[in-house]
Design an enzyme around this catalytic site. Structure first.
Site, mmCIF file in Angstrom:
data_model
loop_
_atom_site.group_PDB
_atom_site.id
_atom_site.type_symbol
_atom_site.label_atom_id
_atom_site.label_comp_id
_atom_site.label_asym_id
_atom_site.label_seq_id
_atom_site.Cartn_x
_atom_site.Cartn_y
_atom_site.Cartn_z
ATOM 1 N N CYS A 129 0.806 -1.219 0.000
ATOM 2 C CA CYS A 129 0.000 0.000 0.000
ATOM 3 C C CYS A 129 0.843 1.274 0.000
ATOM 4 O O CYS A 129 0.319 2.359 -0.236
ATOM 5 C CB CYS A 129 -0.949 -0.003 1.190
ATOM 6 S SG CYS A 129 -2.193 -1.311 1.117
ATOM 7 N N HIS A 269 -3.183 7.138 2.834
ATOM 8 C CA HIS A 269 -3.645 5.893 2.226
ATOM 9 C C HIS A 269 -5.011 5.540 2.803
ATOM 10 O O HIS A 269 -5.242 5.643 4.009
ATOM 11 C CB HIS A 269 -2.639 4.789 2.515
ATOM 12 C CG HIS A 269 -3.138 3.420 2.170
ATOM 13 N ND1 HIS A 269 -3.625 3.103 0.918
ATOM 14 C CD2 HIS A 269 -3.242 2.288 2.920
ATOM 15 C CE1 HIS A 269 -3.997 1.829 0.916
ATOM 16 N NE2 HIS A 269 -3.777 1.312 2.108
ATOM 17 N N ASN A 299 -10.288 0.223 -0.160
ATOM 18 C CA ASN A 299 -8.832 0.212 -0.209
ATOM 19 C C ASN A 299 -8.397 -0.312 -1.578
ATOM 20 O O ASN A 299 -8.515 -1.498 -1.857
ATOM 21 C CB ASN A 299 -8.286 -0.672 0.914
ATOM 22 C CG ASN A 299 -6.762 -0.709 0.933
ATOM 23 O OD1 ASN A 299 -6.088 -0.216 0.044
ATOM 24 N ND2 ASN A 299 -6.214 -1.322 1.973
#
Length: 348
Positions: A129, A269, A299
């Site tokens: 990520c 994020h 996500n």
């Protein structure tokens, strides 16, 4: 247990060339996977999902013939159109992804071909990520060195292909998307100012895909045991993510000689709304100055940060100060501080 190892820090403003983001593009699949849809797959409900992670829906690329390279190329095409950039002017494309179309060849070169970037070469970066941050830092160095003038950084992940839709703790999290930014030498001295990236392999068993690499190659056993899906120890990762992201933000702000009040936007994020809020609370930073779109897209791993920049672009003004921050499996994490180089509301 939490460690900070292999620290990589760069003061990007120390040389003659300042590197700026000069445009943003994105791609979102049309199909939506809502919380109501997930209720038909696992024992869950909308209220539980929203309370736990803050997600209402996510986008899914259902076409089995299209994957991360396709999404990345669509984001690049939009980026080129918005910025009036000719495809042949791009020299390098870096793709952040954990869901490459193939093990070999790399996804970046597939994006170049699909986007018509006839003079560009490409390579992939896998930092989970945090991949977009690591790729952005890498792309900036090619321009800062004076060897390149136009570099595209893409974050693209088809997370639906590595999500176990029988596991209610993870299937609620992920969506598919791509985002892309154009990097160029700054014309107004606004651009990337500070980069701090971190890695700690002690987190490898806490957020990972167990099999599929050379250590545990695919087999009938690994497939039967569902070892090719994302797995995490949610509570441990939550704490590590909040600590890592908040400390990285503080680091780049301090190194730049700024105060929190000088920052116009934090771009985190989009892993979990509670993580985002906890980071903001630790930084004593108002949520209205934090970019948040997790409720709509979930996500999307390497795509979350460029997707935020793309959606908030009309609100961004030349001179705004942003801090990008992320935390990923393995572990990887970091922060990038930059001054926005153009008025976003002038881009169609």
């Amino acid at each position: 247990m939490y460690f900070q190892l292999n620290i990589f820090y760069i003061c990007v403003m120390s040389g003659d060339i300042t590197v700026a983001i000069t445009g943003v593009g994105a791609y979102l699949p049309q199909d939506i996977l809502s919380n109501a849809d997930l209720e038909k797959l696992v024992e869950t409900n909308d209220a539980w999902i929203v309370e736990r992670v803050g997600i209402k829906e996510r986008r899914i690329l259902k076409d089995p013939e299209k994957a991360s390279a396709y999404m990345g190329s669509e984001a690049v095409k939009e980026l080129l159109k918005k910025t009036g950039t000719q495809p042949e002017d791009i020299e390098l494309l870096i793709c952040a992804t954990v869901t490459g179309d193939y093990v070999v060849p790399d996804t970046a070169n597939q994006i170049c071909k699909l986007s018509g970037l006839t003079r560009a070469y490409g390579f992939d970066i896998n930092a989970a990520c945090s991949g977009f941050l690591f790729s952005l830092a890498t792309g900036a160095q090619f321009i800062k060195s004076g060897t390149h003038r136009k570099v595209i950084v893409v974050g693209s992940d088809k997370m639906s292909t590595i999500t176990d839709y029988t596991d209610r703790s993870t299937c609620i999290l992920f969506g598919d998307a791509a985002g892309a930014v154009l990097l160029e030498p700054s014309l107004n001295e606004f651009g990337i100012e500070q980069i701090a990236l971190y890695g700690d392999a002690a987190g490898k068993d806490l957020l990972r895909i167990k099999s599929g690499g050379s250590l545990r190659p695919p087999s009938a056993e690994t497939v039967a045991n569902k070892e090719h899906f994302v797995w995490q120890d949610g509570r441990v990762v939550f704490k590590a993510a909040v600590k890592g992201m908040s400390e990285a933000v503080k680091e780049v702000i301090s190194r730049a000689g700024y105060q929190s009040a000088d920052i116009d936007w934090i771009v985190p994020h989009q892993a979990n709304y509670r993580i985002i809020k906890a980071v903001a609370d630790m930084l004593d930073f108002p949520l209205e100055k934090v970019m948040i779109n997790i409720q709509k897209y979930g996500n999307t791993t390497a795509a979350t940060i460029p997707l935020c920049l793309w959606e908030y672009e009309p609100k961004l003004k030349e001179g705004d100060k942003l801090v990008l921050t992320a935390f990923g499996g393995g572990y990887t994490w970091g922060g990038i501080l930059l001054t926005w180089a153009y008025d976003g509301n002038k881009r169609g």
